[in-house]
Design an enzyme around this catalytic site. Sequence first.
Site, mmCIF file in Angstrom:
data_model
loop_
_atom_site.group_PDB
_atom_site.id
_atom_site.type_symbol
_atom_site.label_atom_id
_atom_site.label_comp_id
_atom_site.label_asym_id
_atom_site.label_seq_id
_atom_site.Cartn_x
_atom_site.Cartn_y
_atom_site.Cartn_z
ATOM 1 N N ASP A 74 42.623 41.543 36.523
ATOM 2 C CA ASP A 74 41.213 41.171 36.467
ATOM 3 C C ASP A 74 40.609 41.678 37.774
ATOM 4 O OD1 ASP A 74 38.818 39.934 36.912
ATOM 5 O OD2 ASP A 74 39.461 37.954 36.242
ATOM 6 N N HIS B 282 40.319 33.033 37.026
ATOM 7 C CA HIS B 282 39.027 32.722 36.426
ATOM 8 C C HIS B 282 39.297 32.340 34.964
ATOM 9 C CE1 HIS B 282 35.013 33.593 34.759
ATOM 10 N NE2 HIS B 282 34.542 33.587 35.989
ATOM 11 N N LYS C 188 28.707 43.140 39.181
ATOM 12 C CA LYS C 188 29.251 42.752 40.491
ATOM 13 C C LYS C 188 29.422 43.969 41.396
ATOM 14 C CE LYS C 188 31.793 38.919 38.391
ATOM 15 N NZ LYS C 188 31.099 37.686 38.762
ATOM 16 N N CYS D 244 34.387 28.577 37.700
ATOM 17 C CA CYS D 244 35.159 28.934 36.484
ATOM 18 C C CYS D 244 36.646 29.019 36.806
ATOM 19 C CB CYS D 244 34.683 30.253 35.868
ATOM 20 S SG CYS D 244 32.980 30.212 35.355
ATOM 21 N N GLN E 103 36.529 41.000 41.100
ATOM 22 C CA GLN E 103 36.181 40.800 42.521
ATOM 23 C C GLN E 103 36.771 41.875 43.425
ATOM 24 O OE1 GLN E 103 33.926 38.780 43.404
ATOM 25 N NE2 GLN E 103 33.820 37.493 41.584
HETATM 26 C C1 PLP Z 1 37.662 37.031 38.973
HETATM 27 C C2 PLP Z 1 36.652 37.020 37.866
HETATM 28 N N1 PLP Z 1 37.043 37.274 36.622
HETATM 29 C C3 PLP Z 1 36.187 37.295 35.596
HETATM 30 C C4 PLP Z 1 34.858 37.031 35.778
HETATM 31 C C5 PLP Z 1 33.936 37.054 34.595
HETATM 32 O O1 PLP Z 1 33.034 38.112 34.712
HETATM 33 P P1 PLP Z 1 31.852 38.285 33.645
HETATM 34 O O2 PLP Z 1 31.181 36.956 33.559
HETATM 35 O O3 PLP Z 1 31.007 39.350 34.254
HETATM 36 O O4 PLP Z 1 32.487 38.690 32.360
HETATM 37 C C6 PLP Z 1 34.391 36.730 37.049
HETATM 38 C C7 PLP Z 1 32.969 36.378 37.263
HETATM 39 O O5 PLP Z 1 32.611 35.694 38.171
HETATM 40 C C8 PLP Z 1 35.314 36.735 38.122
HETATM 41 O O6 PLP Z 1 34.902 36.466 39.367
#
Ligand code: PLP
Length: 407
Positions: A199, A122, A225, A365, A202
């Site tokens: 990270d 991401h 999430k 993203c 998910q």
């Molecule tokens: C794998 C992953 N990392 C980071 C993020 C970013 O999360 P946030 O926008 O809640 O900071 C997301 C959000 O979709 C994600 O799916």
Amino acid sequence: MTVDMAVLRAEFPILSTQVRGKPLHYLDNAATSQMPQAVIDAVTTHETQARANVLRGVHTLAERATDAYENARADVARYIGAAAPEEVVFTSGTTSAINLAAHSFGALLSEGDEIVFSLLEHHSNIVPWQMLRDRRGVVLKVLPVTDDGRIDLDCLDEVVTRRTKLIALAHVSNVTGAVTDIARVVAAARDVGARVLLDGAQAVPHGPVDVAGMGIDFYAFSGHKVYGPNGIGALWARRELLDEMPPFMGGGEMIRTVTVEQTTYAPTPHKFEAGTPPIAQAVGLGAAVRWAMALDLETATAHVNRLTGRILDGLRERPGIRVLGPLGSQGRAPVISFEVDTIHPHDVCTILDHHGVALRGGHHCAQPLMDHCDIVGTTRASLMPYNDDSDVDALFEGLDDAMARFA
Ligand SMILES: Cc1ncc(COP(=O)(O)O)c(C=O)c1O
């Protein structure tokens, strides 16, 4: 045992809402999951009975708010398997958690030190490292992906060197749903004395994780999430590492003493939480992980895996649809991305919205992965245990309609 869907779904008030006169089929959980009544109640109770600022006040409401905030930290610590609540730093989400690590851990790095991430990350696990590279001259290295949408860990030997200081990877891909084999990553990092950041945005929604047991150093995730409110998340890191890292932001709440010349900082984790934190959101996240811990995870996982299998089978049966990611339900989370021949993902999502089906379409993203696959984006369906067969039926009804319209 089966999931009593009626009982489970009744806990989520939003699931009985209508979209364009149709029942809602919410399949955009990887973007934001829904909140059970228990979480909504916890936030409301806090706001109506304990709303005050934390850590500073001595009146009763301030003490209630501080207790609620710190109890939420303890709940999060339990959910992710942290050794102590002090290892949990509240942030506004995964993005701010990774930025915090990039600033504070990044401050300990030198020019020429190497950071490894992967092509499927991401943007929030790419851009902070690029910004660190521009500030401190660290070198970025990228792990490729396999044809079935996994991080290619066979390349670890080639990419990780004695100069690697951090390997920062998705625990679960938000595009392909692939689950990363963390043991292999940790082994490669240990060989060269590098740290591992995951990270977990998910991964955390699909059950408790064991940060201490995995042998990693940092874990980032978002509350919205995992059944919680938005505006809250956490960075977990080992205590000794947090103690060593300088704070990222300065201000109130994170200090011990301040003179006009200099400041001494509060101990971990408060030195990383400058300013008034998102208190009600933290309380909501505490309630969310308590709710998740009370869920019969084995039954819920079996249920979600069965629905994932139904979706994967149904997609494979339809000519012109290509799944981006693992085709079986092994080593994958219920995040399913696919391309529909000749139909832009935004068109697919718009048509499906008329069927009451909420999907996500676009680059998610993850532009480097889209570029690598030479596509503009995908359509993504993502599940939580409150999804049921009617959601999968509506997904296919909508997809067949979209394909018929563009035929
Ligand atoms: C794998 C992953 N990392 C980071 C993020 C970013 O999360 P946030 O926008 O809640 O900071 C997301 C959000 O979709 C994600 O799916």
